[in-house]
Design an enzyme around this catalytic site. Structure first.
Site: not given
Length: 549
Positions: A268, A298
């Site tokens: 993340d 990400e």
């Protein structure tokens, strides 16, 4: 006493067993055939608005075989550890070691279930032939157990390198003792010096972006340059320059992989974390666990150059989600048929670095009501999924919210639209690719297929405007074959000419994926059948050729 029929039955059973044993175990003198190719397909198995009922892990276990049969090869599961509350989606990380095992933050389970259910879900996925990727959130921690007094300075939200106050003490939520877990699995306790900053002063009830003062305290670098320095995102921001933090996160990584037996990671918010951290962390965890651990990060930016820079700085140690491609899909879906479809791949990872691109249509962050809301219109989604599922570039990811729907916003399931495209990827999308991205509305591509995958090969067309047709080459090996539209959007067929070409059609604002009509043996040669009320063999079933479907 054995009857005549039973003697005959036992004799045939013995003969059948002997023949099977000979086929399976007797050497043939020939080298073993290489395994047929199989396309990888990931599924993000959650969406933001799932109910807080603790049933997701059970659903994973129950659905594993169905998903695998459609060609899903890996599941990206949501953060499995305890967040700021039981209903936390998982990105407000509290305790990385609590996978739904300890009574913390008002519950034992997480939003998705208990630790035991999580481990059972992973086992079920593995048993069905799928891998599992864990969602790792290292940027911040939330839900602290207490506050500490910290010297800090306010910074400009639009330029975090600019200090806009003098140094003063704030009361920061940075004390993590994990009273429900104690020292189980780890005795590490987090304190203010393990962080770089926060966005709340409890003593003044004041929301600002605060950078901590102290020895070695500064925003981490290198990170994304948006807002000057985009190290700080939310909650208490981890200090990746602190050796105790790095050591603890490496220890957790080894523990997590060994405890859960996961196969990879989704990382993340990597744009907010020191670029040099994850290559070092991944190298250590891969080495310590002996697993290759596929990883996708990400990095949310539509600027392709930023993604290229990150890949270069991290030495290609991970794939990245293709956010620029998602933005293309979103823009095309909102353009009323005026988008230039020839540019659909321009300035995307899918085009520039296809082996490191994880392609997707939407995700939990782009859903309605979310911070990165950019929801692709439903009419365009089948086109977008055809694009990522039937082409050779990238590693496609199907979104739970598209597949099952999002009740929170009355968004219906697209399962009936996505399933044929999954089958196309599973059975047909192999071999040399030929592109026909030469029209502002109608674009197409073909795959010639491979001999290791009998019956493979396809021709795909999508259009954001009027319908039409294209002559496209599928290979001379398909000469004389009849192709039909697997999506069911068109009922006509296409016969491939002697040169390997066919004229394929598509309806307006639609997609068609044309595949060869198969001719196959419908039953095993000389299969044996019995009447349900007796154990006698009564007839032989001849093999027969049928057109399929």
């Amino acid at each position: 006493m054995l009857t005549f029929h039973r003697i005959i039955r036992k004799g045939w059973m013995f003969l059948l067993a002997f023949l099977l044993t000979a086929l399976l175990f007797c050497p043939t003198g020939q080298p073993a055939k290489a395994a047929a190719p199989f396309n990888g397909t990931m599924m993000q198995y959650f969406e933001w608005y799932l109910p807080d009922d603790g049933t997701l892990w059970t659903k994973v276990a129950n659905e594993a075989n169905n998903l695998s049969s459609l060609g899903i090869t890996a599941l990206w599961l949501p953060p499995a550890y305890k967040g700021t509350s039981r209903s936390d989606v998982g990105y407000g990380v509290y305790d990385l070691y609590d996978l739904g095992e300890f009574n913390q933050k008002g519950a034992v389970r997480t939003k998705y279930g208990t630790k035991a259910q999580y481990l059972q879900a992973i086992q079920a996925a593995h048993a069905a032939g799928m891998q599992v990727y864990a969602d790792v959130v290292f940027d911040h921690k939330g839900g602290a157990d207490g506050t500490e007094w910290v010297d800090a300075v306010e910074v400009n939200p639009s330029d975090r390198n600019q200090e806009i106050s003098g140094t003063y003490q704030i009361q920061a939520w940075t004390k993590f003792d994990f009273p429900g877990r104690g020292n189980t699995y780890s005795s590490f306790k987090w304190r203010w010096y393990h962080f770089d900053g926060v966005d709340w002063d409890e003593s003044r009830k004041l929301s600002r972006i605060y950078k901590f003062r102290g020895i070695g305290k500064a925003w981490d670098w290198e990170v994304d340059t948006e807002n000057g320095n985009y190290d700080y995102l939310m909650y208490a921001d981890l200090d990746m320059d602190h050796p105790e933090v790095v050591t603890e996160l490496k220890s957790w990584g080894k523990w997590y992989v060994n405890t859960t037996n996961i196969d990879g990671f989704r990382l993340d918010a990597v744009k907010h974390i020191k670029f040099s951290f994850f290559p070092d962390w991944l190298s250590d965890v891969r080495s310590q666990t002996g697993k290759p651990l596929f990883t996708v990060g990400e990095y949310w930016s539509y600027d392709i150059n930023k993604l290229h820079n990150y890949i270069m700085k991290t030495n290609g140690t991970m794939s990245l989600f293709d956010a620029p491609l998602h933005n293309k899909f979103y823009t095309a879906s909102k353009s009323g048929g005026t988008f230039d479809m020839r540019t659909l791949m321009t300035n995307t990872l899918m085009k520039d670095q296809p082996t490191l691109a994880v392609t997707f249509v939407d995700n939990h962050d782009t859903e309605p009501g979310q911070a990165l809301q950019s929801w692709v219109d439903p009419w365009f989604k089948p086109l977008a999924y055809a694009f990522i599922l039937t082409r050779q570039e990238g590693y496609p990811c199907v979104f739970y919210g598209d597949y099952y729907g999002i009740p929170q916003y009355n968004i219906p399931s697209l399962k009936s639209k996505i399933d044929p495209l999954l089958i196309a990827r599973r059975d047909y999308a192999y071999g040399t690719q030929h592109d026909y991205l030469d029209h502002s509305d109608i674009i197409g591509w073909t795959r010639e297929g491979v001999t290791e995958k009998p019956g493979s090969g396809l021709a795909a067309l999508i259009t954001d405007g009027p319908g039409g047709s294209k002559w496209m080459y599928v290979g001379k090996q398909h000469a004389g074959k009849v192709f039909y539209d697997l999506t069911g959007n068109r009922s006509d067929t296409v016969t491939i000419n002697s040169d390997g070409w066919g004229e394929f059609k598509v309806n307006g604002g639609s997609v068609s994926v044309w595949v060869p009509r198969k001719t196959t043996v419908s039953t095993i040669a000389w299969s044996i059948t019995t009447r349900p009320w007796t154990d006698e063999f009564v007839r032989w079933t001849e093999p027969r050729l049928v057109a399929w479907p």
